[in-house]
Scaffold this active site. Structure first.
Site, PDB file in Angstrom:
ATOM      1  N   GLU A 223       0.420  -1.035   0.370  1.00 48.78           N
ATOM      2  CA  GLU A 223       0.439  -0.368  -0.153  1.00 48.78           C
ATOM      3  C   GLU A 223       1.036   1.330   0.093  1.00 48.78           C
ATOM      4  O   GLU A 223       1.759   0.963   0.769  1.00 48.78           O
ATOM      5  CB  GLU A 223      -0.796  -0.290   0.739  1.00 48.78           C
ATOM      6  CG  GLU A 223      -1.785  -0.914   1.343  1.00 48.78           C
ATOM      7  CD  GLU A 223      -3.315  -1.467   2.251  1.00 48.78           C
ATOM      8  OE1 GLU A 223      -4.482  -1.434   1.211  1.00 48.78           O
ATOM      9  OE2 GLU A 223      -2.506  -0.349   3.416  1.00 48.78           O
TER      10      GLU A 223
ATOM     11  N   CYS B  14       3.787   8.463   0.808  1.00 48.53           N
ATOM     12  CA  CYS B  14       4.037   7.594   1.601  1.00 48.53           C
ATOM     13  C   CYS B  14       4.164   6.232   1.028  1.00 48.53           C
ATOM     14  O   CYS B  14       3.270   5.371   0.445  1.00 48.53           O
ATOM     15  CB  CYS B  14       2.914   7.645   3.045  1.00 48.53           C
ATOM     16  SG  CYS B  14       2.717   6.691   3.735  1.00 48.53           S
TER      17      CYS B  14
ATOM     18  N   CYS C 214       4.244  -6.202   9.051  1.00 49.39           N
ATOM     19  CA  CYS C 214       5.563  -5.754   9.930  1.00 49.39           C
ATOM     20  C   CYS C 214       5.647  -6.710  11.192  1.00 49.39           C
ATOM     21  O   CYS C 214       4.954  -7.193  11.526  1.00 49.39           O
ATOM     22  CB  CYS C 214       5.328  -4.286  10.332  1.00 49.39           C
ATOM     23  SG  CYS C 214       6.169  -3.347  11.528  1.00 49.39           S
TER      24      CYS C 214
ATOM     25  N   CYS D 180       4.361  -2.801  17.292  1.00 44.01           N
ATOM     26  CA  CYS D 180       3.674  -1.928  18.218  1.00 44.01           C
ATOM     27  C   CYS D 180       2.029  -1.705  18.271  1.00 44.01           C
ATOM     28  O   CYS D 180       1.213  -2.403  17.605  1.00 44.01           O
ATOM     29  CB  CYS D 180       4.267  -0.302  17.310  1.00 44.01           C
ATOM     30  SG  CYS D 180       5.662  -0.645  17.093  1.00 44.01           S
TER      31      CYS D 180
ATOM     32  N   CYS E  27      -0.556   0.748  16.238  1.00 50.79           N
ATOM     33  CA  CYS E  27      -0.266   0.582  14.914  1.00 50.79           C
ATOM     34  C   CYS E  27      -1.489  -0.264  13.880  1.00 50.79           C
ATOM     35  O   CYS E  27      -1.079  -1.652  15.279  1.00 50.79           O
ATOM     36  CB  CYS E  27       1.029   0.124  14.676  1.00 50.79           C
ATOM     37  SG  CYS E  27       1.727   0.382  12.623  1.00 50.79           S
TER      38      CYS E  27
ATOM     39  N   CYS F 239      -2.440   8.138   8.963  1.00 56.32           N
ATOM     40  CA  CYS F 239      -0.753   7.130   9.730  1.00 56.32           C
ATOM     41  C   CYS F 239      -1.558   6.133  10.330  1.00 56.32           C
ATOM     42  O   CYS F 239      -2.405   6.002  11.399  1.00 56.32           O
ATOM     43  CB  CYS F 239      -0.220   8.183  10.574  1.00 56.32           C
ATOM     44  SG  CYS F 239       1.414   8.230   9.911  1.00 56.32           S
TER      45      CYS F 239
HETATM   46  N1  SAH Z   1       7.697   1.272  11.040  1.00 54.79           N
HETATM   47  C1  SAH Z   1       7.920   2.716  10.807  1.00 54.79           C
HETATM   48  C2  SAH Z   1       7.021   3.384   9.917  1.00 54.79           C
HETATM   49  C3  SAH Z   1       6.003   3.212  10.140  1.00 54.79           C
HETATM   50  S1  SAH Z   1       4.391   4.058  10.203  1.00 54.79           S
HETATM   51  C4  SAH Z   1       8.213   3.614  11.942  1.00 54.79           C
HETATM   52  O1  SAH Z   1       7.693   2.908  13.780  1.00 54.79           O
HETATM   53  O2  SAH Z   1       8.499   4.708  12.447  1.00 54.79           O
HETATM   54  C5  SAH Z   1       5.136   5.955  10.435  1.00 54.79           C
HETATM   55  C6  SAH Z   1       4.627   6.173  11.664  1.00 54.79           C
HETATM   56  O3  SAH Z   1       3.105   6.436  11.603  1.00 54.79           O
HETATM   57  C7  SAH Z   1       5.133   6.037  12.672  1.00 54.79           C
HETATM   58  O4  SAH Z   1       5.258   7.067  13.992  1.00 54.79           O
HETATM   59  C8  SAH Z   1       4.186   5.033  13.774  1.00 54.79           C
HETATM   60  O5  SAH Z   1       3.999   4.482  14.926  1.00 54.79           O
HETATM   61  C9  SAH Z   1       2.779   5.733  13.496  1.00 54.79           C
HETATM   62  N2  SAH Z   1       1.143   5.155  13.248  1.00 54.79           N
HETATM   63  C10 SAH Z   1       1.463   3.393  13.637  1.00 54.79           C
HETATM   64  N3  SAH Z   1       0.205   4.137  13.775  1.00 54.79           N
HETATM   65  C11 SAH Z   1      -0.032   4.565  14.179  1.00 54.79           C
HETATM   66  C12 SAH Z   1      -2.173   5.097  14.554  1.00 54.79           C
HETATM   67  N4  SAH Z   1      -2.995   4.578  14.923  1.00 54.79           N
HETATM   68  N5  SAH Z   1      -2.571   6.173  14.477  1.00 54.79           N
HETATM   69  C13 SAH Z   1      -1.256   7.062  14.334  1.00 54.79           C
HETATM   70  N6  SAH Z   1       0.101   6.771  14.029  1.00 54.79           N
HETATM   71  C14 SAH Z   1       0.416   6.008  14.247  1.00 54.79           C
END
Ligand code: SAH
Length: 362
Positions: free
Chosen positions: A98, A111, A118, A122, A125, A341
Site C-alpha cells: 500500500e 508515503c 511488519c 507496536c 498500529c 497514519c
Molecule cells: N515502522 C516505521 C514506519 C511506520 S508508520 C516506524 O515505526 O516509524 C509511520 C508512523 O505512523 C510511525 O510514527 C507510527 O508509529 C505511526 N502510527 C502507527 N499507527 C498509528 C496510528 N494508529 N495512529 C497514528 N499514528 C500511527
C-alpha cells in the site's frame, strides 16, 4: 507499463547506480552504462531496450534476453475527498503493497511501504496486527514511486517521499538504502535529501549504520519518554532502550548538521499526553537538533486507545514550542479511505514469522 514475471530475468530496478555499474562491469561493459541506462528509464520513460540508442546492439540483445524493468501493478485505487489517493499495488508473487499520495499546496508527498506487514508489534498500529510476511525488494520499493508518478502524471510531480507506510524500513536495510539512493540520485528521481525520509521505530544498530550508507533524512517514532511505557507501545524498546536510541540519534545528527531529526509522537488519551510527558519530552529533545511531529492517533477496529482531545494536543504543542522545540501537529489526511497514519494494513495472515524475523534482522 506491464509487470513482467520472469524469475530468470534480472530486474534492473533492483539496482542503485553503484549496483548497476557493478552489474555492467560484470558483463565486461564500462561502468558509465549505468548512468546511460538510468537516464533512459528514469528521465526519458523509455523501457524498451531496443530504443536505448546509445547502447551497443549486442548489449541491447543481452538485456532483452536476460533483463527486465518490472514494477508492481496498481490493483486498487481509492481517492479521498481531500485529494489523497491510496493504492494497493500487487507484486508478481501476489502480495499487496500500500502507498498513499498526499497532495498539498507546496508539495506532493508519497508515503511508501518497505515491508509486507511488519515484524514489530507496536500496540497502537494496525499494520502490526497483520503480522509480517516479507521484505520488499528494491524494485518493489522504488517501484511504488515509479508507478505513482506515472499514474498522477508530470503535472503532479512527487516532491517528497516518506517511508511511513507498512513495515520497519531499517529491518530491510540494504533494499531500503538502494531505493532511497535511487530516489535521491540525479540520474534517477533527483529528490532532495531533505525530502526523502526514513521513519524508524528505533533499530539502533541500523541507525548507527545508516549515516555511512546514505544521506537520507531520519524520523524516529518516539511515542514515549519513559522506558516502561515505550516498552509497551514500541516493544523494540526492550531491546534498544531510550538512552541507546537517543545516543544513536545524536550521532546521526552530527553527520548531517544542517538537518533535523524528526521525532514522531502519537497522541494517546491518558497514556502519553500529560504535562509530565511534555516535560519529559523537552528534557529528552533539548540537546538534539530536531523537530517534533505530534500525530493524532488514528483509531482502527479493536484498538485499545483513543486519541487525545484537541485541547490536550494544543497544550502539549504550546509547551514544547515554548521550550524552543519546533513542534507541529500532523494533519490527518485521507481519513475517509483509511489512508491515515497507521491504517495501512495490506493482507498478511502469517504472524508466526514475526519473532523469527526480528531475531535474524537485529
Ligand atoms: N515502522 C516505521 C514506519 C511506520 S508508520 C516506524 O515505526 O516509524 C509511520 C508512523 O505512523 C510511525 O510514527 C507510527 O508509529 C505511526 N502510527 C502507527 N499507527 C498509528 C496510528 N494508529 N495512529 C497514528 N499514528 C500511527
Amino acid at each position: 507499463m506491464q509487470e513482467l514475471v520472469n524469475p530468470k530475468k534480472v530486474n534492473l530496478l533492483d539496482f542503485d547506480r553503484k549496483g548497476l555499474a557493478a552489474f555492467f562491469v560484470g558483463l565486461g561493459e564500462k561502468p558509465f552504462r549505468a548512468t546511460q541506462l538510468m537516464k533512459w528509464i528514469y528521465q526519458e520513460d523509455v523501457y524498451n531496450f531496443d530504443e536505448m540508442s546509445n547502447l551497443s546492439k549486442s548489449l541491447r540483445a543481452y538485456l532483452n534476453e536476460n533483463c527486465e524493468i518490472a514494477t508492481p501493478e496498481i490493483v486498487v485505487e481509492q481517492i479521498a475527498t481531500d485529494g489523497t489517493i491510496k493504492w494497493a499495488m500487487q507484486t508478481h508473487c501476489g502480495n499487496r503493497i500500500e502507498s498513499v499520495f498526499i497532495p498539498e499546496d507546496d508539495r506532493n508527498t508519497l508515503c511508501i511501504s518497505s515491508q509486507i506487514g511488519c515484524a514489530l508489534a507496536c500496540s497502537f498500529c494496525s499494520t502490526a496486527q497483520q503480522g509480517f510476511n516479507r521484505n520488499l525488494t528494491t524494485s518493489e520499493i522504488v517501484g511504488q514511486l515509479f508507478v505513482a508518478q506515472n499514474r498522477v502524471g508530470k503535472d503532479h510531480r512527487i516532491t517528497n517521499v516518506v517511508m511511513m507506510g507498512m513495515g520497519e524500513p531499517l529491518l530491510n536495510f540494504d533494499n531500503v538504502v538502494a531505493s532511497v539512493n535511487l530516489m535521491m540520485d540525479d540520474f534517477a528521481y533527483g529528490l532532495s535529501k531533505r525530502r526523502v525520509t526514513i521513519s524508524s521505530s528505533g533499530v539502533v544498530p541500523a541507525i548507527e549504520r545508516l549515516g555511512d550508507a546514505c544521506d537520507v533524512s531520519l524520523a524516529i517514532s518516539l511515542h514515549a519518554v519513559r522506558d516502561e511505557l515505550r516498552d509497551e507501545l514500541v516493544p523494540i524498546n526492550k531491546k534498544y532502550p531510550l538512552n541507546e536510541l537517543m545516543a544513536a540519534c545524536r550521532e546521526n545528527a552530527k553527520i548531517a548538521p544542517r538537518r533535523f531529526i524528526t521525532f514522531e509522537y502519537v497522541m494517546l488519551d491518558g497514556i502519553n499526553d500529560t504535562v509530565a510527558d511534555a516535560k519529559g519530552l523537552i528534557k529528552l529533545l533539548k540537546t538534539i537538533p530536531c523537530k517534533l511531529n505530534l500525530i493524532p492517533f488514528n483509531p482502527f477496529p479493536n484498538s485499545p486507545y483513543r486519541c487525545s482531545n484537541k485541547e490536550t494536543i494544543l497544550k502539549f504543542k504550546t509547551m514544547l514550542n515554548d521550550a524552543g522545540i519546533i513542534t507541529t501537529v500532523r494533519k490527518t489526511r485521507g481519513d475517509d479511505i483509511d489512508a491515515a497514519c497507521g491504517q495501512l494494513v495490506g493482507q498478511v495472515a502469517d504472524k508466526s514469522r514475526r519473532h523469527l524475523k526480528l531475531q535474524n534482522a537485529t
